[in-house]
Design an enzyme around this catalytic site. Structure first.
Site: not given
Ligand code: GLN
Length: 481
Positions: A78, A153, A177
């Site tokens: 990532k 994400s 994410s």
């Molecule tokens: N979707 C969640 C957020 O927007 C989690 C994001 C993540 O785990 N990095 O904060």
């Protein structure tokens, strides 16, 4: 070629050890697949394909068997995991030109283990989002249906493994994410216990929640790879310094006598096929000898609210460092220092990142701190207590990973609706416990369903044991392409 790219890491490692395949053949197969399909799936932000082929050649020339499970095998990271001399953007314009001067500890470890980086993959900007639509660069597609998001994400990591552009990937999970995109793309996604994998070199979003973890095609691969990257790191003050359990030795252990908790109230509001899949999984576990106990989990919605307060508060502080002076891009036309800061941040950050910074700054501001941040921290303690109660009654907790399967691009344009995508994944981050998402069949549109197993801190071995048992019984529907 297709035979190579659909193999698990364990199978590839065996083929290398047995001399059936060379690292060059394996790496070339993935490179070819990336060249063929990346324009369709829009996964990569930076490719290191030539370097990868050179490393594979060097591995082959040594003429030695692989030293580790990942030696001589390609993978992707990532793009919020920093890589020395390789562009790292966190999918933000503000880091468009950022070439890190050092390596993240996980990358250093994988390099030492001989793994071969194919490139850096797409994500929501600074890991804020649930669909990868917040990337400043491209919209990664769900390989199962190109009109749908891969989740987020870590959407690029999930899509890469699902579409067989890489045999494994690392991502980060702050509120879901890794698990949510794993569920949406039909792969195994693991968020380890907080502190188990070093965060050194992970571009910080919310430091008390962030955790690096794996995307793989099989549970066993996840256990094998996590075993390599889970280790104490002096460079991360929150790194776990106790004894690291063996995640593999109990992989095949029988589940008889194990207790698995389920929350009947969670069935409300689930897509029908996900509810069915959860019921089937309960039956599978009963057949495997586990006892199912029903428990309450009352704080699901409160955990979600608390998460968005805590994560945004930490983000507002962590992202203060992007000021046009120390990292990345600086605005071109400005009138004095303050104007330079303002213009750089105005031009560099996307709308969701700005929303979080504003939300977090507000939650921390004097006069509002007690009402928002402090309250959120109190809820955090209650969530920890809620899990403690559950894990007194059961070894593991089985829930859905998400309430629906992958949604269409643009479908969740309202931020609150998007935030609800993480309802079932967030509590594990709030309390620091490990959780994984495993593929659990397809819905009526042929889209993958994910189920989540979570357990007390350091129970990864048991999570892998239970997920592996389920995977063996049900098979794992893979995207064969
Ligand atoms: N979707 C969640 C957020 O927007 C989690 C994001 C993540 O785990 N990095 O904060």
């Amino acid at each position: 070629m297709s035979e190579i790219i659909t193999k698990s890491v364990k199978e590839l490692n065996k083929a290398l050890s047995d001399g059936e395949l060379s690292s060059s053949e394996i790496t070339q197969a993935f490179v070819d697949k990336i060249k063929e399909d990346d324009d369709t799936y829009e996964v990569f932000l930076t490719k290191t394909l030539d370097e990868a082929l050179n490393e594979a050649k060097a591995f082959d020339e040594k003429g030695q068997a692989p030293r580790t499970i990942v030696d001589g095998l390609p993978y992707v990271l990532k793009d919020n995991i920093v890589t020395k001399d390789i562009r790292t953007t966190a999918a933000s314009k503000i880091l468009d030109n950022f070439i890190p001067p050092y390596d993240a500890s996980v990358y250093e470890d994988l390099n030492e283990d001989g793994a071969i980086l194919l490139g850096k993959v797409n994500m929501d900007e600074f890991a804020m989002g649930s669909s990868t639509e917040n990337s400043a660069y491209r919209k990664t597609k769900n390989p199962w249906d190109l009109t749908r998001v891969p989740g987020g994400s870590s959407g690029g990591s999930a899509a890469a493994v699902s579409a067989h552009l890489a045999p494994f990937a690392l991502g980060s999970d702050t509120g879901g994410s890794i698990r949510q995109p794993a569920a949406y793309t039909g792969v195994v996604g693991v968020k380890p216990t907080y502190g188990l994998v070093s965060r050194y070199g992970l571009i910080a979003f919310a430091s008390s929640l962030d955790q690096i973890g794996t995307f793989t095609n099989t549970v066993e691969d996840a256990a094998l790879i996590l075993s390599r990257i889970a280790k104490n790191d002096k460079k991360d003050s929150t790194s776990f310094s106790g004894t690291y359990p063996d995640f593999i030795k109990d992989l095949e252990a029988p589940l008889t006598g194990r207790t698995i908790a389920v929350v009947p109230a969670f069935e409300e509001g689930l897509q029908d096929e996900i509810r069915d899949s959860l019921k089937e999984a309960i039956d599978v576990y009963k057949d495997l000898g586990a006892e199912i106990v029903e428990v309450d989990f009352k704080l699901l919605e409160q955990a979600l609210s608390a998460y968005y307060m805590i994560a945004s508060a930490e983000a507002s502080s962590n992202l203060a460092r992007y000021d046009g002076v120390r990292y990345g891009v600086r605005a071109q036309d400005y009138d004095g220092l303050v104007d330079m800061y303002v213009k750089t941040r105005t031009e560099g950050f996307g709308p969701e990142v700005k929303r979080r910074i504003m939300l977090g700054t507000y939650a921390l501001s004097s006069g509002y701190y007690d009402a928002f941040y402090k309250k959120a921290m109190q809820i955090r303690t209650l969530v920890v207590n809620e899990y403690d109660k559950i894990f007194k009654k059961a070894d593991l907790l089985l829930t859905p990973t998400t309430a629906t399967t992958a949604f269409k691009f643009g479908e969740r344009s309202d931020p609150i609706e998007m935030y609800l995508s993480d309802l079932y994944t967030i509590p594990a981050n709030i309390s620091g416990i490990p959780a994984l998402s495993m593929p659990a069949g397809l819905d009526k549109n042929g889209l993958p369903i994910g189920l989540q197993l979570s357990g007390p801190a350091l129970s990864e071995g048991l999570l892998f044991n239970a997920a592996h048992a389920y995977e063996k019984v049900t098979g794992n529907e893979k995207l064969e392409r």
